[in-house]
Each structure stands twice: as C-alpha cells, then as structure tokens.
Design an enzyme around this catalytic site. Structure first.
Site, PDB file in Angstrom:
ATOM      1  N   HIS A 287       0.804  -0.973  -0.095  1.00  0.00           N
ATOM      2  CA  HIS A 287      -0.189   0.012   0.308  1.00  0.00           C
ATOM      3  C   HIS A 287       0.975   0.933   0.378  1.00  0.00           C
ATOM      4  CE1 HIS A 287       0.485   0.968   5.182  1.00  0.00           C
ATOM      5  NE2 HIS A 287       0.458  -0.832   4.505  1.00  0.00           N
ATOM      6  N   ASP A 299       6.895   0.700   6.730  1.00  0.00           N
ATOM      7  CA  ASP A 299       4.807   0.047   6.493  1.00  0.00           C
ATOM      8  C   ASP A 299       4.483   1.549   5.519  1.00  0.00           C
ATOM      9  OD1 ASP A 299       2.071  -0.472   6.673  1.00  0.00           O
ATOM     10  OD2 ASP A 299       2.110  -0.005   8.738  1.00  0.00           O
ATOM     11  N   GLU A 333      -5.202   1.401   2.695  1.00  0.00           N
ATOM     12  CA  GLU A 333      -5.119   0.287   3.402  1.00  0.00           C
ATOM     13  C   GLU A 333      -4.833   0.837   4.671  1.00  0.00           C
ATOM     14  OE1 GLU A 333      -4.148  -3.060   5.855  1.00  0.00           O
ATOM     15  OE2 GLU A 333      -3.019  -0.428   6.072  1.00  0.00           O
ATOM     16  N   GLU A 334      -4.623   2.153   5.464  1.00  0.00           N
ATOM     17  CA  GLU A 334      -4.167   2.155   6.468  1.00  0.00           C
ATOM     18  C   GLU A 334      -5.840   2.689   7.417  1.00  0.00           C
ATOM     19  OE1 GLU A 334      -2.424   1.202   8.888  1.00  0.00           O
ATOM     20  OE2 GLU A 334      -0.004   1.721   7.478  1.00  0.00           O
ATOM     21  N   ASP A 361       2.909  -6.383   2.960  1.00  0.00           N
ATOM     22  CA  ASP A 361       2.691  -5.137   4.088  1.00  0.00           C
ATOM     23  C   ASP A 361       3.542  -5.772   5.658  1.00  0.00           C
ATOM     24  OD1 ASP A 361       1.919  -2.636   5.564  1.00  0.00           O
ATOM     25  OD2 ASP A 361      -0.245  -3.989   4.491  1.00  0.00           O
ATOM     26  N   HIS A 432       3.897   2.192  12.778  1.00  0.00           N
ATOM     27  CA  HIS A 432       2.852   3.165  13.053  1.00  0.00           C
ATOM     28  C   HIS A 432       2.963   4.555  14.004  1.00  0.00           C
ATOM     29  CE1 HIS A 432      -0.896   0.668  11.884  1.00  0.00           C
ATOM     30  NE2 HIS A 432      -0.469   1.217  10.624  1.00  0.00           N
TER      31      HIS A 432
HETATM   32 ZN    ZN Z   1       0.491  -1.948   6.148  1.00  0.00          ZN
END
Ligand code: ZN
Length: 465
Positions: A287, A299, A333-334, A361, A432
C-alpha cells in the site's frame, strides 16, 4: 509428392515440440532454480528498490490518504512503474477518506498542581475535543473485563487509561499484535459505552521506548464519539505508577483532529502482459498510503518498492511471463481499505481471472516465508517448490493469511492469497510511529524480500497454481 509428406510432418511436429522428451522433475528443478538465482543476482546487484524507497521516504515522506503527499506518491508510483519498463501503467480512481491530524495534547495534572505532558499521539480517525479541551479524572483498566467490572458508576465522566500490556513472551509479534490492537480499534467505543469522556491507550507495540503508535480506530455508532490517544511504553509505565500511587488529580486532553470531505485518489497499477496464458492474472502489491508519522518506510514503502522491483527484474532479465503480472500500489489501506475494495470491484466488473494475489505489507526485513490462504491442493503445490526457496532463507509456509488489500479479491473470486512474511521481531517497535523511517530499512534485507516475491511469481507464472 509422397516423399514430401513425412518431411513436412517432421517439420511441423518439431515446431509443435511433439518429439520433445517430457522434462524430468530434476531438470525442471534445475531450470527453475537457475532462473531464481539469476533473479536474485540481478536484484542484489542492480535493484533500485532501495533508492526508490529513499526518494519515497525523503522527498515525499509520510502520505496519509487524501493528503497532498499521498497525491505526490501517486505521481511518483506511476513514473517509477513506467521507468521499470511495464507494458501498461494506469491509475484506478478511488474516493478516499481524509482525516486530518490537528494539534494534540494530553497532560497529567498532579495533586500538587504540577503538570506532565504525556506526549500522546491521537489515534487515526478519532474526533477532536471541544475548543476548550476536556479535563476529567483518570481510571486505569488493564483489559476489557476490568472495564466491564468497573461499569458505569466508576467509568462515567472519566478518561479511561487502557493499560493493556504487550506480552513480550509471545514469540511471533504478529500474534500478539492481534490481541493488543483491539484496544486501539474498539477501545474508545467500549469505554464510551460506560460513559467515558476520553481514552488513552498504552500503544499496541513491542518497543521499550518513548515512541507512541497511532493506527486506525472505529467508533460504534451506538455510543458517543470520544477523543482517543496513544502513549509510548515508557510513558505508560510512568502513568501507571502515578495512577496507582493516586498522585493524579485530573488529566487534560485537547485535539482538533477531524475529517474533511472525501478526496479523489488512485490505486497505481503497472503490468507485464503474459504471453500464452495472458488472461490469467497474478497480482502483487503493497500500500502506497501510510500513517502521518515517520516516513512509512517499513509500512509500507518497503512493500511498494519490492512489488515494483519484481517487474523491473523480469524486464531486465528479459523474462516474458506466461501469465500477466500486475503490480498494484493500493491506496488507503491504513484507514479505510477503499483501494483494495475498488480493485476487487473493478476486477469483478471486468470479469478478470485472478489466479493469485501476493501482498507485501509486513515490513522490509529479511524474508522468512509466505503465508498461504488457499485450498489444500494448491498449498501442496506451493510446498512442492520449497527447495527452490530454501537457498533464499525462505522456509515458512505454515501460516494462513494474505493481506488487507487483497482480502476483497478473495471475497470476490475466491482467489488464492499469499503474504510475504519477513522476520517480524523489529516490526512492531516501528509500526505506525515516528521511528518508521528509511534509515531503519536494510538494503539487502529489503532486496531479499523482492527476490522471494520474484521467485514466487516466476514459479506461478511457469507452473500455474
Ligand atoms: Zn501496512
């Protein structure tokens, strides 16, 4: 005339390979492993994936759906796929949500009036407070059961501190994440059910540090939408001590984070067209969007550049895939999965034939395996190739799963799914957070992920699934 027929027959038959001996299993293995080793060599020596990641991280940076940076990432993705030599590159429109992080603050007010900044990071999709902020007493719960036991009389009007600890003893961090993420995803509404006015969670992460982890949350429409923030491991330890020693008079929260109207964005798609089984499609992807902290390097910048790498390596080696290989850089995606859903919707509309989708991912560390979500016969076929993968350090095919973006494809077509599984030990230290930056990715480890996917794509292109 009579003499000519056998000659003509021989010529035609030779052209059709009628006289070719069936290739032995050993020979097939030799042929396949030669190609895989060439893919590894070209990627390890020539791949520009790491450089692509540097550009994505350092010139564009984090790229939450709907942001200007996400729009720049779409342009970057399109140009990078064109430069990789795809037969076809196009953008697939998709409307995405736009959540905007505003100013955020969470402060502890001690009994003696002293204040301590909790360095909190708002959860994605969370509402803000009123302009004055909110101030309330804090109540600690370690899990959902404790929340229920305390009930309305102890929770109402308070800020709930979800102090759910990451169990370090669990060997596979992805398994532990599954349990912890519930507090981030559903915690705010669970607390609001009992009248809480705000939520602070101990981050869903494995690090022993002061990096808070954001990520998606979703409100249950039955209850009030209340602000929700995360704090780091070290801060959670500190807050826990202060709460238990009854040193805190109140906690103050302020945020003006909010949603703006949906924005037109895109999945970015590049294809190598298959030669003889051209209607069969293998999708690989990661993503393009990321959370709005750090640089979205592991990520999922890593997955994005690996997917592009695969196509580039095929092109460089002059491998003409028998089946169409499609690289998809999914958007959103998130915090919405709109890209993955749109990709499956359009595929269904066009009656496409998707024989496999692979998502990368799970970070850019050394590959260890692939999770497989498919029937037993197909799994056995993949396991039959394990000797091709051992030399790459890829040996684990035991887990189920694929990836969030390709889930809708399986729902639409029952498409077999795979997820690249890199070494997971470092991932949830970074996930994140502000720490998920380019410098945390190792070139060789990242590139070996590209090699593993390229090898899998090659095997399925040649032998089907
Ligand atoms: Zn991800």
């Amino acid at each position: 005339m009579k003499l000519k027929f056998p000659i003509l027959f021989i010529l035609i038959a030779a052209g059709l390979n009628v006289f070719a001996q069936p290739i032995s299993k050993q020979q097939q293995y030799q042929n396949d492993s030669t190609v895989v080793s060439r893919l590894a060599t070209i990627l390890l020596t020539n791949s520009t994936g790491y450089e692509d990641l540097r550009i994505l991280c350092k010139t564009i940076g984090h790229r939450l759906s709907g942001s200007t940076a996400a729009a720049k990432a779409v342009e970057w993705g399109k140009n990078t796929l064109i430069n990789a030599g795809c037969d076809r590159v196009y953008l697939q429109p998709v409307l995405v949500p736009k959540w905007v992080r505003g100013q955020e603050e969470a402060q502890v007010i001690m009994q003696d009036g002293q204040k301590l900044n909790l360095e909190a990071l708002g959860l994605g999709n969370a509402v803000g407070t009123t302009a004055d902020g909110l101030e309330a007493k804090i109540v600690e719960v370690r899990n959902m059961e404790e929340l229920e036991q305390l009930g309305v009389e102890n929770i109402s009007g308070k800020i709930v501190f979800f102090n759910h600890e990451w169990r370090q003893g669990v060997i596979n961090p992805f398994k532990e994440y599954g349990g912890c993420v519930e507090y981030r995803w559903a915690g705010p509404s669970k607390a609001a059910k009992y009248g809480a006015v705000g939520v602070i969670i101990r981050s869903a992460g494995s690090g022993y540090d002061n990096f808070a982890h954001t990520g998606s949350m979703r409100y249950d429409t039955l209850y009030n939408k209340i602000p929700a923030m995360a704090i780091s491991y070290l801060m959670a330890e500190k807050l826990q001590r202060m709460v238990r020693a009854k040193q805190i008079r109140a906690v103050r929260m302020f945020s003006n984070s909010h949603f703006e109207p949906d924005v037109l964005s895109y999945n970015v798609i590049g294809e190598l067209t298959g030669t003889d089984a051209g209607k069969e499609i293998i999708t690989i992807g990661g993503h393009l969007d990321s959370w709005d902290v750090g640089e979205g390097a592991h990520d999922d910048g890593a997955g994005v550049v690996q997917s592009i790498d695969v196509l580039r390596a095929f092109k460089k080696l002059g491998i003409k895939p028998r089946r169409t290989v499609r690289c998809v850089l999914f958007m959103n995606e998130e915090n919405g999965l709109r890209g993955g859903k749109e990709y499956a919707r359009v595929a269904k509309l066009n009656k496409e034939n998707h024989i496999l989708a692979i998502e990368t991912d799970a970070g850019g560390s050394s590959p260890r395996g692939f999770s497989l979500s498919m029937d037993k016969t197909k799994k056995e076929k993949v396991l039959g190739w394990k000797n091709i993968f051992y030399p790459l350090g890829v040996y684990d095919f035991a887990e189920e799963g694929g990836g969030a973006d390709i889930g809708p494809l399986q729902q639409a077509f029952n498409t077999p799914l795979m997820g690249l599984e890199p070494d997971p030990q470092n991932y949830f230290d970074l996930h994140h957070t502000n720490k998920d930056v380019f410098e945390e990715v190792n070139r060789r480890e990242l590139t070996m992920g590209s090699v593993a996917i390229a090898a899998m794509v090659y095997m399925v292109c040649e032998h089907g699934l």
